[in-house]
Design an enzyme around this catalytic site. Structure first.
Site, PDB file in Angstrom:
ATOM      1  N   CYS A   2     -15.362  -7.844  16.725  1.00  0.00           N
ATOM      2  CA  CYS A   2     -16.225  -7.192  17.709  1.00  0.00           C
ATOM      3  C   CYS A   2     -16.047  -7.845  19.079  1.00  0.00           C
ATOM      4  CB  CYS A   2     -17.675  -7.330  17.271  1.00  0.00           C
ATOM      5  SG  CYS A   2     -17.973  -6.680  15.630  1.00  0.00           S
ATOM      6  N   ARG A  27      -9.039  -4.778  21.158  1.00  0.00           N
ATOM      7  CA  ARG A  27      -9.314  -5.510  19.913  1.00  0.00           C
ATOM      8  C   ARG A  27      -9.637  -4.574  18.755  1.00  0.00           C
ATOM      9  NH1 ARG A  27     -11.870 -10.642  21.850  1.00  0.00           N
ATOM     10  NH2 ARG A  27     -13.426 -10.452  20.244  1.00  0.00           N
ATOM     11  N   TRP A  73     -16.773  -3.428  15.299  1.00  0.00           N
ATOM     12  CA  TRP A  73     -15.757  -3.103  14.285  1.00  0.00           C
ATOM     13  C   TRP A  73     -16.492  -3.256  12.972  1.00  0.00           C
ATOM     14  CZ3 TRP A  73     -12.747  -5.658  10.460  1.00  0.00           C
ATOM     15  CH2 TRP A  73     -11.567  -4.987  10.105  1.00  0.00           C
ATOM     16  N   ASN A  99     -21.046 -10.844  16.812  1.00  0.00           N
ATOM     17  CA  ASN A  99     -19.691 -10.753  16.260  1.00  0.00           C
ATOM     18  C   ASN A  99     -19.636 -11.739  15.101  1.00  0.00           C
ATOM     19  OD1 ASN A  99     -16.982 -10.472  15.764  1.00  0.00           O
ATOM     20  ND2 ASN A  99     -16.338 -11.793  17.462  1.00  0.00           N
ATOM     21  N   GLY A 100     -19.342 -11.229  13.899  1.00  0.00           N
ATOM     22  CA  GLY A 100     -19.269 -12.123  12.735  1.00  0.00           C
ATOM     23  C   GLY A 100     -19.933 -11.462  11.535  1.00  0.00           C
ATOM     24  N   GLU A 488       8.584  -7.578   9.014  1.00  0.00           N
ATOM     25  CA  GLU A 488       7.914  -7.401  10.314  1.00  0.00           C
ATOM     26  C   GLU A 488       8.159  -5.992  10.851  1.00  0.00           C
ATOM     27  OE1 GLU A 488       5.658  -8.734  11.761  1.00  0.00           O
ATOM     28  OE2 GLU A 488       5.769  -8.058  13.820  1.00  0.00           O
ATOM     29  N   LYS A 492       5.216  -3.297  11.795  1.00  0.00           N
ATOM     30  CA  LYS A 492       5.112  -2.612  13.096  1.00  0.00           C
ATOM     31  C   LYS A 492       5.014  -1.100  12.894  1.00  0.00           C
ATOM     32  CE  LYS A 492       4.093  -5.311  15.096  1.00  0.00           C
ATOM     33  NZ  LYS A 492       3.871  -6.436  14.325  1.00  0.00           N
ATOM     34  N   GLU A 495       1.641   0.033  11.139  1.00  0.00           N
ATOM     35  CA  GLU A 495       0.341  -0.199  11.805  1.00  0.00           C
ATOM     36  C   GLU A 495       0.175   0.655  13.068  1.00  0.00           C
ATOM     37  OE1 GLU A 495      -0.616  -4.065  13.383  1.00  0.00           O
ATOM     38  OE2 GLU A 495       1.471  -4.500  13.764  1.00  0.00           O
ATOM     39  N   HIS A 511      16.483  -3.214  -7.827  1.00  0.00           N
ATOM     40  CA  HIS A 511      15.409  -3.605  -8.762  1.00  0.00           C
ATOM     41  C   HIS A 511      14.185  -2.711  -8.624  1.00  0.00           C
ATOM     42  CE1 HIS A 511      17.803  -7.116  -9.743  1.00  0.00           C
ATOM     43  NE2 HIS A 511      18.055  -7.199  -8.455  1.00  0.00           N
ATOM     44  N   LYS A 610      -7.419  -6.608  16.873  1.00  0.00           N
ATOM     45  CA  LYS A 610      -6.394  -7.545  17.351  1.00  0.00           C
ATOM     46  C   LYS A 610      -6.518  -8.886  16.652  1.00  0.00           C
ATOM     47  CE  LYS A 610      -3.001  -9.167  19.674  1.00  0.00           C
ATOM     48  NZ  LYS A 610      -1.639  -8.758  19.259  1.00  0.00           N
TER      49      LYS A 610
HETATM   50  C1  AGP Z   1       0.350  -7.669  13.566  1.00  0.00           C
HETATM   51  O1  AGP Z   1       0.951  -6.713  14.418  1.00  0.00           O
HETATM   52  C2  AGP Z   1      -1.145  -7.473  13.468  1.00  0.00           C
HETATM   53  N1  AGP Z   1      -1.757  -7.447  14.749  1.00  0.00           N
HETATM   54  C3  AGP Z   1      -1.773  -8.494  12.528  1.00  0.00           C
HETATM   55  O2  AGP Z   1      -1.068  -8.489  11.312  1.00  0.00           O
HETATM   56  C4  AGP Z   1      -1.794  -9.930  13.072  1.00  0.00           C
HETATM   57  O3  AGP Z   1      -0.482 -10.453  13.104  1.00  0.00           O
HETATM   58  C5  AGP Z   1      -2.633 -10.787  12.131  1.00  0.00           C
HETATM   59  O4  AGP Z   1      -3.942 -10.274  12.094  1.00  0.00           O
HETATM   60  C6  AGP Z   1      -2.679 -12.268  12.540  1.00  0.00           C
HETATM   61  O5  AGP Z   1      -3.267 -12.388  13.807  1.00  0.00           O
HETATM   62  P1  AGP Z   1      -3.210 -13.837  14.531  1.00  0.00           P
HETATM   63  O6  AGP Z   1      -1.767 -14.140  14.801  1.00  0.00           O
HETATM   64  O7  AGP Z   1      -4.025 -13.667  15.772  1.00  0.00           O
HETATM   65  O8  AGP Z   1      -3.809 -14.837  13.580  1.00  0.00           O
END
Ligand code: AGP
Length: 615
Positions: A2, A27, A73, A99-100, A488, A492, A495, A511, A610
């Site tokens: 949040c 975020r 969020w 937030n939390g 990776e 990308k 997401e 496999h 984020k």
């Molecule tokens: C990756 O594109 C995402 N944003 C997510 O997987 C991110 O890498 C993960 O949440 C870790 O975030 P951080 O590096 O801020 O700990």
């Protein structure tokens, strides 16, 4: 994760709060709200985008020079207007944003309900508002700053879980109160005005000095001053930091999306990751932030790398790098698994917590669990004042600049660069020769310009992305140093374009994975001219034999790939161990352009935040 903004000063609060929320949009959130105090409290809140909230306020204006605001969020309770923050207490005179996660909120809610409290939402946050209000009313006496702070303190002592909060009370109009435990909160110091924010990027336009609150800090602020104490009432040894971030840093500039801007920033962010960390005279890396002597570094017997998402993929590349350059046994574990795994580790095992935000809950928990068992725990972070950076025993900053796009891009290449520097440093105090060290350094220094040359292919990569935008699923395949890049690239793609995408070691095709290959499922092979090139070619031919389309990432000058793959994106030649820094760039652009083609919200993909500061 949040977003929180608080304001107290001489200006109208609502426009400043809305501007701050817009800066926190990246975020990820699903509802937003704000409250101002002008004699009485006024709240405007709704589900959906901040634009919806702005329209609501335009229709029903609220005024006042003190206010709090929030992007939610959803964790507890669905996405509804009622569940949006801020929340009132029972009296309707106190409002709070949070937030939390309040882990014992059910118990607290039942106790409050038994005393006659009535709740309007399903959130844990509203319970906290009621709890603070109950203590405020219980303390009695005059409506003072001290009484409000004490009410917050008493309530937080009953809470288990995480919080970053901002609180206002109608009877104490000249004061904002903030507190944090496990969720970031920053005090922004202005001229005749002060701010609270969950991220300094939200208030860069208003302040050049900030206090990054620490766990258990409680702060009260008015327009001129502030006081910080700890939850147990003690003094907080806070520090005032300069805000280096500028509005340019947190704006998109001429780019249509933050993600594209950050992809194109990589020549500079990589140069920043290297700056001041290569010693030509000693032909090694200098990483003073590790706070370890050469003897301590030489005594390391094993390394564990942990993180989440992209950070874990960087860790996977780091595993290959540290084993190859330093001959050090290295293990990677997702932080969410590591924190509960109870991994046997001897005393000379060092743990690296990798995190761009430095606030990811699972990674922070993994760090704390390692420290609890007596291991030196080091951080690789981007946000300098973040919790992981501050709680680590040392570490290496990424210096990548703010990464606003939810999809991590420059943070990945910065993390891999730092892990390469670590491999060079540890390798040179074990077995690497001077000339080997110099060669690694020279190859590293050439990387930023090689990345720049790949970025020039963005339009070409866009045509490939559009060609394959029909796909309903994609496979990403690589070997050795590029297996993490396959993971990776898949992340990308999934997401930001919401396409089903999987990353696998190329050899895993036989496999099971090859069962998924069809003309509707393109495969992206990362096949640079390296030690396993011929194996990748064979895998490509297996896919082609089953009519699977193939897009290959290859090395400039390669004439074979174009004969077996449908499309090829070329990267400059580099040593195997540095190839992740180059092969990932086309995959970032591929995912970006395909997501744009599909009309997805590239910077704020659905359901994602984020930084995931809750479990
Ligand atoms: C990756 O594109 C995402 N944003 C997510 O997987 C991110 O890498 C993960 O949440 C870790 O975030 P951080 O590096 O801020 O700990």
């Amino acid at each position: 994760m949040c977003g929180i903004i608080g304001y107290i000063g001489k200006s109208e609060a609502a426009p400043i709060l809305l501007e701050g929320l817009r800066r926190l949009e990246y975020r990820g959130y699903d509802s937003a709200g704000l409250a101002t105090l002008n004699g009485g409290l006024s709240i405007r809140k709704c589900k959906g985008r901040i634009a919806n909230l702005a329209e609501l306020i335009a229709r029903e204006p609220i005024c006042g020079s003190i206010g709090i605001s929030h992007t939610r969020w959803a964790t507890h309770g669905g996405v509804t207007d009622e569940n949006a923050h801020p929340h009132f207490d029972q009296s309707g005179k106190l409002v709070l944003v949070h937030n939390g996660v309040i882990e014992n909120y059910q118990t607290l809610k039942e106790a409050l309900a038994a005393e006659g409290h009535q709740f309007k939402s399903q959130t844990d946050t509203e319970v906290l508002a009621h709890l603070i209000g109950k203590h405020y009313d219980g303390i009695g006496g005059g409506a003072t700053r001290k009484r409000l702070v004490e009410a917050v303190r008493k309530a937080l002592k009953e809470v288990t879980g995480t919080y970053g909060i901002a609180v206002m009370h109608e009877d104490v109009p000249g004061v904002l109160v903030g507190a944090r435990r496990g969720s970031p909160l920053v005090l922004g110091i202005g001229k005749g005005e002060n701010f609270l924010a969950s991220d300094v990027s939200a208030i860069v336009g208003h302040t050049r000095e900030a206090v990054y609150l620490r766990d258990y800090d409680i702060v009260s602020l008015d327009g001129e001053d502030f006081e910080i104490s700890t939850l147990n009432g003690g003094a907080s040894g806070f520090e005032i930091s300069k805000v280096e971030l500028t509005e340019d840093d947190v704006s998109k500039g001429s780019y249509p999306h933050y993600m594209l801007k950050e992809i194109f920033e990589q020549p500079d962010s990589l140069a920043n990751a290297l700056r001041g960390r290569l010693s030509l005279e000693e032909s090694t890396a200098k990483l003073g932030g590790l706070n370890m002597t050469p003897t301590e570094l030489r005594n390391i017997e094993r390394i564990v790398l942990t993180g989440c998402g992209t950070a874990c993929h960087a860790a996977m590349a780091g595993e290959y790098l540290l084993e190859s350059l330093a001959h050090l046994p290295t293990e990677v574990e997702f932080a969410s698994e590591f924190r509960y795994r109870n991994m046997p580790m001897n005393k000379d095992t060092v743990v690296f917590a990798i995190s761009q935000s430095g606030e990811t809950a699972d990674t922070l928990a993994a760090l704390r669990e390692s420290q609890r068992k007596g291991h030196r725990t080091l951080g690789i972070c981007n946000n300098v004042a973040s919790t992981i950076a501050r709680e680590s025993d040392g570490g290496v900053y990424m210096h990548a600049g703010p990464e606003i796009g939810v999809a991590a891009t420059k943070s990945f290449t910065s993390q891999v660069t730092i892990l390469t520097l670590l491999g060079l440093l540890l390798g040179r105090i074990r077995h690497l020769s001077t000339s080997e060290g110099i060669q690694i350094m020279e190859e590293l220094q050439a990387i930023p310009e090689k990345v720049r040359s790949i970025l020039k292919q963005s339009d070409y990569i866009k045509t490939i992305a559009e060609k394959y935008s029909y796909a309903k699923a994609m496979m990403f395949l690589g070997r050795q140093f590029n297996y993490p890049v396959a993971m990776e690239g898949a992340l990308k793609m999934k997401e930001i374009s919401y396409l089903h995408a999987e990353g696998h070691p190329s050899a895993e095709l036989k496999h099971g994975v090859i069962a998924l290959i069809s003309p509707e499922v393109p495969s992206v092979f990362i096949a640079p001219d390296d030690s396993v090139y011929d194996k990748n070619i064979s895998n490509i031919e297996e896919v082609k034999a089953r009519k699977g389309p193939v897009i290959a990432i290859g090395t400039e000058g390669d004439t074979k790939l174009a004969k077996v793959a449908d499309d090829v994106i070329y990267i400059p030649r580099c040593p195997d161990y540095l190839s992740p820094l180059l092969t990932v760039i086309p995959l970032q652009l591929f995912a970006y352009h395909l997501a744009v083609k599909l009309g997805c919200d590239v910077d704020k993909p659905r359901n994602l935040a984020k930084s995931v500061t809750v479990e």
